[in-house]
Design a protein around this motif. Structure first.
Motif, short mmCIF file in Angstrom:
data_model
loop_
_atom_site.label_atom_id
_atom_site.label_comp_id
_atom_site.label_asym_id
_atom_site.label_seq_id
_atom_site.Cartn_x
_atom_site.Cartn_y
_atom_site.Cartn_z
N ARG A 1 29.73 18.90 6.91
CA ARG A 1 29.54 18.54 8.34
C ARG A 1 29.28 19.78 9.25
NH1 ARG A 1 33.04 15.38 12.82
NH2 ARG A 1 33.91 17.35 13.14
N ASP A 2 28.38 19.65 10.14
CA ASP A 2 27.95 20.57 10.98
C ASP A 2 28.14 19.99 12.37
OD1 ASP A 2 27.48 23.05 12.14
OD2 ASP A 2 25.21 22.69 12.06
N LYS A 3 29.18 20.35 13.22
CA LYS A 3 29.18 19.54 14.43
C LYS A 3 28.49 20.58 15.57
CE LYS A 3 31.67 16.58 17.50
NZ LYS A 3 32.94 15.73 17.76
N ARG A 4 27.56 20.02 16.16
CA ARG A 4 26.74 20.90 17.25
C ARG A 4 26.78 20.15 18.57
NH1 ARG A 4 21.79 24.37 16.06
NH2 ARG A 4 21.76 24.22 18.18
N GLY A 5 27.62 20.35 19.53
CA GLY A 5 27.85 19.60 20.75
C GLY A 5 28.35 18.29 20.26
N VAL A 6 27.97 17.41 20.82
CA VAL A 6 28.15 15.93 20.72
C VAL A 6 27.82 15.43 19.44
CG1 VAL A 6 28.26 13.89 21.93
CG2 VAL A 6 28.03 15.83 23.21
N TRP A 7 26.79 15.87 18.83
CA TRP A 7 26.23 15.34 17.60
C TRP A 7 26.62 15.88 16.53
CZ3 TRP A 7 23.18 15.51 22.04
CH2 TRP A 7 22.99 14.38 22.48
N ALA A 8 27.15 15.25 15.47
CA ALA A 8 27.49 15.90 14.21
C ALA A 8 26.35 15.60 13.06
CB ALA A 8 28.52 14.97 13.87
N TYR A 9 25.86 16.79 12.66
CA TYR A 9 24.96 16.95 11.59
C TYR A 9 25.52 17.30 10.26
CZ TYR A 9 21.92 17.15 15.56
OH TYR A 9 21.15 16.95 16.73
N TYR A 10 25.13 16.21 9.44
CA TYR A 10 25.28 16.39 7.94
C TYR A 10 24.32 17.02 7.01
CZ TYR A 10 29.58 13.73 9.13
OH TYR A 10 30.96 13.24 9.66
N ARG A 11 24.72 17.77 6.27
CA ARG A 11 23.79 18.54 5.30
C ARG A 11 24.26 18.49 3.92
NH1 ARG A 11 22.36 24.48 6.70
NH2 ARG A 11 24.74 24.68 7.17
N PRO A 12 23.31 18.37 3.11
CA PRO A 12 23.73 18.12 1.49
C PRO A 12 24.02 19.90 1.12
CG PRO A 12 21.17 18.55 1.82
CD PRO A 12 21.80 18.21 3.09
N VAL A 13 25.28 19.85 0.20
CA VAL A 13 25.79 21.06 -0.46
C VAL A 13 24.72 21.37 -1.58
CG1 VAL A 13 27.66 22.01 -1.48
CG2 VAL A 13 28.11 20.65 0.27
N PRO A 14 24.43 22.70 -1.62
CA PRO A 14 23.08 23.21 -2.38
C PRO A 14 23.20 22.64 -3.66
CG PRO A 14 23.66 24.81 -0.80
CD PRO A 14 24.58 23.78 -0.38
N GLY A 15 24.18 23.08 -4.60
CA GLY A 15 24.22 23.05 -5.95
C GLY A 15 25.39 21.79 -6.19
N ALA A 16 25.75 21.03 -5.40
CA ALA A 16 26.87 19.75 -5.71
C ALA A 16 26.09 18.68 -6.65
CB ALA A 16 27.23 19.00 -4.27
N MET A 17 25.09 18.30 -6.16
CA MET A 17 24.33 17.30 -6.85
C MET A 17 24.05 17.61 -8.34
SD MET A 17 24.90 14.47 -5.48
CE MET A 17 23.67 13.36 -6.73
N ALA A 18 23.33 19.02 -8.39
CA ALA A 18 22.87 19.70 -9.49
C ALA A 18 24.25 19.96 -10.56
CB ALA A 18 22.59 20.95 -9.15
N ALA A 19 25.14 20.35 -10.04
CA ALA A 19 26.42 20.50 -10.72
C ALA A 19 26.92 19.07 -11.46
CB ALA A 19 27.53 21.26 -10.10
N LEU A 20 27.02 18.22 -10.76
CA LEU A 20 27.43 16.86 -11.01
C LEU A 20 26.45 16.30 -12.08
CD1 LEU A 20 29.27 14.64 -10.76
CD2 LEU A 20 27.93 13.65 -8.91
N ALA A 21 25.39 16.53 -11.85
CA ALA A 21 24.17 16.11 -12.92
C ALA A 21 24.14 16.86 -14.48
CB ALA A 21 22.78 16.18 -12.41
N ALA A 22 24.50 18.11 -14.00
CA ALA A 22 24.80 18.74 -15.39
C ALA A 22 25.91 18.38 -16.07
CB ALA A 22 24.89 20.15 -14.98
N THR A 23 26.86 18.04 -15.39
CA THR A 23 28.38 17.32 -15.93
C THR A 23 27.84 16.19 -17.01
OG1 THR A 23 29.57 18.18 -14.16
CG2 THR A 23 30.59 16.86 -15.53
N LEU A 24 27.09 15.35 -16.44
CA LEU A 24 26.77 14.34 -17.02
C LEU A 24 25.68 14.39 -18.16
CD1 LEU A 24 26.69 11.93 -13.99
CD2 LEU A 24 28.59 12.33 -15.57
N THR A 25 25.01 15.40 -18.14
CA THR A 25 23.86 15.75 -19.20
C THR A 25 24.38 15.99 -20.38
OG1 THR A 25 22.56 16.48 -17.33
CG2 THR A 25 21.84 16.86 -19.85
N PRO A 26 24.10 15.03 -21.33
CA PRO A 26 24.81 15.48 -23.00
C PRO A 26 24.49 16.46 -23.24
CG PRO A 26 23.41 13.39 -22.72
CD PRO A 26 23.32 14.18 -21.45
N ALA A 27 23.09 17.26 -23.66
CA ALA A 27 22.76 18.47 -23.93
C ALA A 27 22.05 19.28 -23.08
CB ALA A 27 22.04 18.51 -25.49
N PRO A 28 22.67 20.25 -22.28
CA PRO A 28 22.16 21.09 -21.41
C PRO A 28 20.48 21.28 -21.28
CG PRO A 28 24.45 21.74 -21.88
CD PRO A 28 23.84 20.51 -22.62
#
Lengths: 140, 140
Positions: B107-134
DNA sequence: CCAGAGCATTGACAGGCGTCTATCTCGTCG
DNA sequence: CGACGAGATAGACGCCTGTCAATGCTCTGG
């Protein structure tokens, strides 16, 4: 109930240009053609992907899945999985059924024993769906 | 409640040989050192991974995630996400909070608005965890 | 300083789901 | 052919959680 039957990863609306190395229902995991991070998911796509994710978003089922996958031959009977989990046999059987319906594992009944095996490309397809930039060298 | 706070992907028991390209909590997604398909998950590992998976095993949150990821700049405010989802603003805010606690977005709150951004390697790490053979090319 | 807007929080309700006990089915063995 | 055992099913219970309406908080604009 879990009587939703095979409503998890199979009834894909449009299996357009799938099928490369993900055999059978593995590629049909609602994933395959749904990179998740490239274009906003539709309500239908999200619901199907969520169904598969819900199947593995349970500690007991994750452990079952890892146990089966960690098996060399990939075969594991219920009796082998019940004890290390600390759950009753019906509960384990229920979880396995959910995983089967999600297309992640397959049941192979040999005599009195029921052996469960991982579906080859299932987890890979699911992982690919969650991967931001699949393998296209044009992403970055 | 979602008051479980930041109990999702952070408190890893033993971040041994992690940290390669997965910055911050992304690599700590309980994934990273837990290939899932190599060795049977422990009860604790399974619970942590399940927590992260639960966070994305919801259609609304999957769509939110895909919307944010599909953003070019990666920034999206709540008001932009509420309408296409068909959910009320508090509900969207709640889902976003869950995703933030899971370490998938920030989360990145700029003034009244709150902007959300993806955490760079999060989904990749999760996907790697589910991958049988890397990356071992001995699969098929 | 006051009015307004964008988000987050609270409380409550309803549906879903994980778990168990009890029972049933079916294949195997004596 | 009868008994045993492995697994699946049925039903019930309780917790979890997705959703909403109402409210509070913080920052902006006049």
């Amino acid at each position: 109930m879990a009587t939703t039957s095979a409503s998890a990863g199979l009834p894909i609306p449009a299996p357009s240009e799938c099928a490369d190395d993900t055999p059978g229902l593995a590629g049909a995991i609602s994933a395959c053609c749904t990179p998740l991070a490239r274009t906003p998911l539709s309500a239908d796509e999200a619901e199907q992907l969520a169904a598969v994710l819900k199947a593995i978003a349970v500690p007991a089922r994750l452990r079952l899945l890892s146990m089966i996958y960690a098996r060399d031959g990939g075969e594991a009977c219920v009796c082998e999985l019940t004890e290390p989990l600390g759950l009753t046999q019906p509960t384990v059987s229920h979880h396995l059924k959910v995983l089967v319906e999600a297309g992640l594992i397959s049941r192979d009944k040999r005599g009195v024993w029921a052996y469960y095996r991982p579906v080859p490309g299932a987890m890979a397809a699911l992982a690919a769906t969650l991967t931001p930039a699949p393998a296209t060298a044009d992403a970055a």
